[in-house]
Design an enzyme around this catalytic site. Sequence first.
Site, PDB file in Angstrom:
ATOM      1  N   LYS A   1       0.860  -1.178   0.000  1.00 52.39           N
ATOM      2  CA  LYS A   1       0.000   0.000   0.000  1.00 52.39           C
ATOM      3  C   LYS A   1       0.902   1.236   0.000  1.00 52.39           C
ATOM      4  O   LYS A   1       1.549   1.524   1.009  1.00 52.39           O
ATOM      5  CB  LYS A   1      -0.925  -0.022   1.216  1.00 52.39           C
ATOM      6  CG  LYS A   1      -1.982  -1.116   1.131  1.00 52.39           C
ATOM      7  CD  LYS A   1      -2.913  -0.841  -0.022  1.00 52.39           C
ATOM      8  CE  LYS A   1      -3.755  -2.046  -0.409  1.00 52.39           C
ATOM      9  NZ  LYS A   1      -4.457  -1.841  -1.681  1.00 52.39           N
TER      10      LYS A   1
ATOM     11  N   LYS B   1     -13.333  -6.429  -8.561  1.00 53.53           N
ATOM     12  CA  LYS B   1     -13.959  -6.563  -7.244  1.00 53.53           C
ATOM     13  C   LYS B   1     -15.455  -6.793  -7.452  1.00 53.53           C
ATOM     14  O   LYS B   1     -16.124  -5.998  -8.136  1.00 53.53           O
ATOM     15  CB  LYS B   1     -13.720  -5.304  -6.414  1.00 53.53           C
ATOM     16  CG  LYS B   1     -12.256  -5.099  -6.014  1.00 53.53           C
ATOM     17  CD  LYS B   1     -12.114  -3.903  -5.096  1.00 53.53           C
ATOM     18  CE  LYS B   1     -10.798  -3.916  -4.331  1.00 53.53           C
ATOM     19  NZ  LYS B   1      -9.676  -3.309  -5.071  1.00 53.53           N
TER      20      LYS B   1
HETATM   21 MG    MG Z   1      -6.044  -1.986  -5.609  1.00 57.91          MG
END
Ligand code: MG
Length: 367
Positions: A165, A265
Amino acid sequence: MKITGIRMYQVDLPLHEGSYKWSGGNSVSVFDSTVVAVDTDAGITGWGEVCPLGPAYLPAYARGARTGIAELAPQLIGADPLALGILNERMDAAMRGHPYVKSAIDMACWDLLGKATGQPVATLMGGHVGDDFALYRAISQDTPDAMAARIAQYRSEGYTKFQLKVGSDADTDIARIHAAAAKLQPGDVLIADANTGWTQHVAMRVVDAVRDVNVYIEQPCMTYEQCLVVRRHTDRPFILDEVVDGIDMVVRGIADQAMDVINLKISKVGGLTKARQIRDLCVSVGIAMTIEDTWGGDIITAAIAHLAHSTPERFLFSATDFNSYVTVAFAEGAPQRKHGRLAASREPGLGVQPVMDVLGKPVQEWR
Ligand code: MG
């Protein structure tokens, strides 16, 4: 078959690691998940789940999911849950947009289709490919050394794909990527996911500074156009995630050669029906995918497993086992990670049986 009732449950999912941090100073420590049961006149029930990554990640939030489901559910009583195309048309006609609201209902109806036909959802989506498939591990935002140290820990758990991240200032992110890359072993995959956090000029600096690093760049900037500028500037393999919110964006990205991989997703695109359409399009044109969701527990992990396991291996870049990130299990039969890999159930439907003691009473229900 007809839908005779819909029940909605809320479950808190705390994280084993305390909190999950990504770009923009965002973090979540307890995920607020919504579970939906779709009851039918055949006496069988389908289960679905939706769990936004807090309110700041996408235009989606947990109470919004429940408000939206409360809007839609009464309009679905009497509908045929096995006619998934018609059901999705009905949901889209009743509510414009808000794909995540529809995801748990669509997922529950796939569970029903599997149970009604005696087939696992993975079989209905093309069949289990091999015995299992590889997962990635997200590495929460931290200092460069702390993030690099996580690689050895997660590798010891069997993971070989690591998603850093990033998405803060250029110097820190360049240091994070170099520190993590130094810990890689042959066969490992490293992804730097900025989660829209870089402005265009910062992204340009980072991709230049890591041009000799074996790293994928994921969703550097907020808009598709900014990402496209960065994509055309770098020769690192490139992943789009947040901006890919439906099949039209996938078509546009294919036409522009805007990515090598997409992050698919389930709730971001409106459920398993639409996620499968996108999966099949990507397979047809040669775009690999990370198949996952915004977050979730046992039911979402099961749904991911069925879609991922039925995807040809060379196009399945990776997938996620969210139920191993959280401390609460609420369904028996949910897939469990083994040495960095996951497998979809061979039982009918999603193959999960919710534990009602954990889910408690419905927060709302419709008959
Ligand atoms: Mg991502």
